[in-house]
Every structure is written in C-alpha cells, then in structure tokens.
Design an enzyme around this catalytic site. Sequence first.
Site, PDB file in Angstrom:
ATOM      1  N   TYR A 135      24.691 -24.387  10.251  1.00 58.31           N
ATOM      2  CA  TYR A 135      24.713 -23.453   9.127  1.00 58.31           C
ATOM      3  C   TYR A 135      23.414 -22.652   9.062  1.00 58.31           C
ATOM      4  O   TYR A 135      23.438 -21.414   9.036  1.00 58.31           O
ATOM      5  CB  TYR A 135      24.950 -24.178   7.802  1.00 58.31           C
ATOM      6  CG  TYR A 135      24.770 -23.238   6.618  1.00 58.31           C
ATOM      7  CD1 TYR A 135      25.693 -22.227   6.377  1.00 58.31           C
ATOM      8  CD2 TYR A 135      23.656 -23.337   5.779  1.00 58.31           C
ATOM      9  CE1 TYR A 135      25.514 -21.331   5.326  1.00 58.31           C
ATOM     10  CE2 TYR A 135      23.477 -22.456   4.732  1.00 58.31           C
ATOM     11  CZ  TYR A 135      24.411 -21.458   4.500  1.00 58.31           C
ATOM     12  OH  TYR A 135      24.225 -20.572   3.467  1.00 58.31           O
ATOM     13  N   LYS A 139      22.911 -18.621   9.910  1.00 58.04           N
ATOM     14  CA  LYS A 139      22.407 -17.695   8.893  1.00 58.04           C
ATOM     15  C   LYS A 139      21.113 -17.026   9.358  1.00 58.04           C
ATOM     16  O   LYS A 139      20.867 -15.848   9.057  1.00 58.04           O
ATOM     17  CB  LYS A 139      22.188 -18.428   7.575  1.00 58.04           C
ATOM     18  CG  LYS A 139      23.472 -18.843   6.871  1.00 58.04           C
ATOM     19  CD  LYS A 139      24.285 -17.620   6.420  1.00 58.04           C
ATOM     20  CE  LYS A 139      23.654 -16.917   5.239  1.00 58.04           C
ATOM     21  NZ  LYS A 139      24.490 -15.783   4.750  1.00 58.04           N
TER      22      LYS A 139
END
Length: 321
Positions: A135, A139
């Site tokens: 994650y 990002k």
Amino acid sequence: MILVTGASGFVGGHVARLLAERGCPVRVLVRPSSDLRGIADLRVERVFGDLRDRESLERAVAGCDAVYHVAADYRLWAPDPRELYQSNVEGTRNLLEAARRARTRLVVYTSTVGCIGVPGDEDSPVSLEDMTGPYKRSKFLAEQAALEYAQAGLPVVIVNPTAPVGEGDLKPTPTGRVILDFLRGRMPAYVDTGLNLVDVRDVAAGHLLAGERGRPGQRYILGARNMTLREILETLARLSGRTAPRVRIPYAAAWVYGAAGTAWARVTGREPRASLDAVRMSRKKMFVRTGKAERELGFQPGPVEEALSRAMEWFRRNQYC
C-alpha cells in the site's frame, strides 16, 4: 463541473459533500459495485468507470474544470498485492493523462502521510525503500507520478492527509477499526505507536483550500494532532465512559502475532486482524508538522475530540457495535 474520484469512500465522500454544499456542480466516478450510502442524499452526477479503464476516465473527465483524485485501494493486506499497484499507480497515471488531454485547469491528488519522512514535514527526505508494504509503496509511486505530471505542466496539487476520523467511515479505515475495536471491547492491549489524527471534515476543507490556494507541484500535510496510541485510547475512554487498556504489547510479540495472522490469511484468503505490514508500520510514530498547510493554505483544523465523538456515535447509530 468538478470530478471527484473515490466519492464512495471516507475522505472522498466528505470532499464531494463539501463541494456540493458549496453549490459546485459535482460529478462522481464510481464503480457499479460501489457502496453509495455515504453520498446517497447528494445531488451529484454519477458516472460509472474504473481507474484501470482509460476510456471510462476520458468520459468522466470530459467537460470538467477540476479533478479531485481521492480514490485509492486502501488495504494494508491483499491476497494479490498487484491489485494495489494497478489501481493506485497505473490508475493514477491513467487519470492524470486523461486530465492532461482534457486540459483540466486543476488536479488535487490525495496522497497519504505514509509518503512523508517521519517525524518531519513535506521536506523531510524519504525514499521508496522507506515504504513498508504494497500500500505505502504503491502510494509513493503514485505520488511520484503526480509530481512528474506537475513538472510537465499539468497543474497538480498534492495533499497528504494523516489519519482522518469522523462520521461516515463505511468500510471502516484502519484508524476507524481502532475506534470500533475499542467500542467492541476487542482491544485488551496496545502497542507503542503513534498517529497524527485529524477531523475528516477538516481534511475535506483542506482539499478545497489546496484547490484554491495550493501551488502546483507542492505537497501539503493535512493533519491536526500527534497522539500516541495510548493517548488515543485514553481519549476514547474518557469520551465513551469505557476503560482504556493498560497492557502494552512488546513489538516482538506483535510481530509474531502479525506474522502468524498473515500466514494464515494466505491460506484462507481472509484479511488478518493485524497484518505483518501493519505491525511493521507501527514501529514508527507517524508524527508530522503541518505548518506549511497552515501558512500557505490557511488550513486550521479543529480539535480531534469532537471528531472522535462523532465517529463513535456514527458507528453506534449504524449498528457497527
């Protein structure tokens, strides 16, 4: 017309709501399977599409003066981590390219505090190697793509929210799960970590301020108060009348628990209660400074206690606990 992606989510829903309340014509990009309870009462135009579908993005962006790209695959564990890169990295590139082709006047991209070097601010050095888990890495790469498009001339302003709390956390987010586990009595102990909490309404307001006053190619942390997990739990206890846990779990024990849960999740396909990546993230206190957003945007977040109270009341009213 203003396009909002991720409007079915926690932050995106509040951004769409605030824009609509201010009288702006709003278009939201949603999937046919999206849970639209959070925006069901809003008068907005709905278009169906997916960040991985370039043609749907071109249709969504057409005629839009501004884009608030809030959508993200926000999971700290996934059976197939490639899905996070497809949505967060490639999906962001697809949307930015569609905005460039449509000559959109403004793009506000929602990154995360996870891309900030902590403890620190927007200028603290950080690299991909500092990112824990798919994650955060996805990002970080998506934020780099946004900066690349800004350098190439697309007016992209980046905001980095910390840990938003408040009403409407449908899934809920990892921070919302902390609140919910506390209310359910499923948090008998805690780890020595820390977060910067912020009212989700203030995060939405910060997005609009970034659109009005932000400088293209710049990042702005949208946060409020640095708190250890113990302080958060004690605040929840004071607001709810419940008892805060007193036992602190050593990091080594938490690591073993996370590793075992993640291994079992690979067998069952079910998300672990605490993934190993989540435990690894907890080793750093996510404390940041928000002076840049305050100076340049006029960002003035309120106390987080009110947001925590609204979050607890919303979870109770909607029968989460």
